[in-house]
Design a protein around this motif. Structure first.
Motif: not given
Length: 249
Positions: A192-216
């Motif tokens: 399998q191909s595996i993507a792991v996203f790690i946020g910055p020191e300040g964390g992800f903004e809500d809009s970025e979390v929503e963007l990621a969730e919409e993409a699965g």
């Protein structure tokens, strides 16, 4: 035993030629001599070419192939670490350890809360430096490939790049449910191909979390403690390495 990387065309039959900066390192730092055995990889086929040094002349080291080891030392899945740009020189540490832990590629991501901002010139210089670190870590850990450090992507570009990957992990400090993390990691399979996203020191903004969730992408917790950005990636990669090489968390 020392390992070196060459281009595929530098392996011709039983003759292997090493050129470039490795020649100076072999001659003047390692002080290697004809007859010594070294390990060579071409970064493509996953094989180890065990060979003996025949001569060290000028800007070239000529070696003779002794045997080829074909057993896989790479993880059976390709893990892409999407690391949001951290402060200072932390990215160098992230790349070094990600390569040691088996990542196939590292993708720097410019999220909205990243403090570091790279213009075109800085990015070019940084990428060259980061790729050197990847190569050094690959040599040290006896990898058969040199993981690529890809150009910096925006969050939107990164999510789009990873959209078709088989497993998409999104560690998020507000995620709950350790069992979901366990199920996702335990469900990872070879190939399998595996993507792991790690946020910055300040964390992800809500809009970025929503963007990621919409993409699965699936937001997951890494436990009860908040980990630093450089620690979070190592944690997930270690779990995946253990899982793919025969274990389970």
């Amino acid at each position: 035993m020392y390992q070196f990387f060459v281009q595929p065309e530098q392996i011709q039959g039983k003759t292997i030629r090493i050129t470039g900066s490795d020649v100076n390192h072999m001659k003047n730092v390692l002080r290697m001599k004809p007859g010594e055995e070294i390990s060579v990889s071409n970064g493509v086929d996953g094989k180890e070419y065990r060979c003996g040094i025949e001569s060290i002349d000028g800007d070239e080291v000529v070696c003779t192939l002794r045997f080829i080891k074909e057993e896989g030392l790479e993880l059976p899945s390709r893990i892409y670490l999407f690391q949001c740009l951290p402060k200072a020189d932390k990215m160098e540490l992230v790349i070094q350890k990600a390569v040691e832990l088996g990542a196939y590629a590292v993708i720097p991501v410019a999220a909205k809360r990243c403090v570091v901002k790279l213009d075109a010139k800085k990015e070019k210089n940084k990428l060259a430096r980061w790729q050197q670190i990847s190569e050094a870590a690959a040599k040290q850990s006896k990898r058969r490939i040199i993981p690529e450090v890809m150009p910096v992507m925006s969050m939107k570009e990164a999510v789009s790049f990873a959209a078709d990957m088989d497993v998409k992990l999104f560690p998020y400090e507000l995620a709950e449910g350790w069992e979901r993390t366990r199920q996702l990691v335990d469900g990872v399979k070879a190939g399998q191909s595996i993507a792991v996203f790690i946020g910055p020191e300040g964390g992800f903004e809500d809009s970025e979390v929503e963007l990621a969730e919409e993409a699965g992408f699936v937001p997951v917790t890494l436990g009860k403690r908040i980990l630093r950005t450089e620690t979070a990636g190592f944690t997930v990669l270690a779990w995946l390495m253990y899982r793919l090489e025969g274990g389970a968390i």
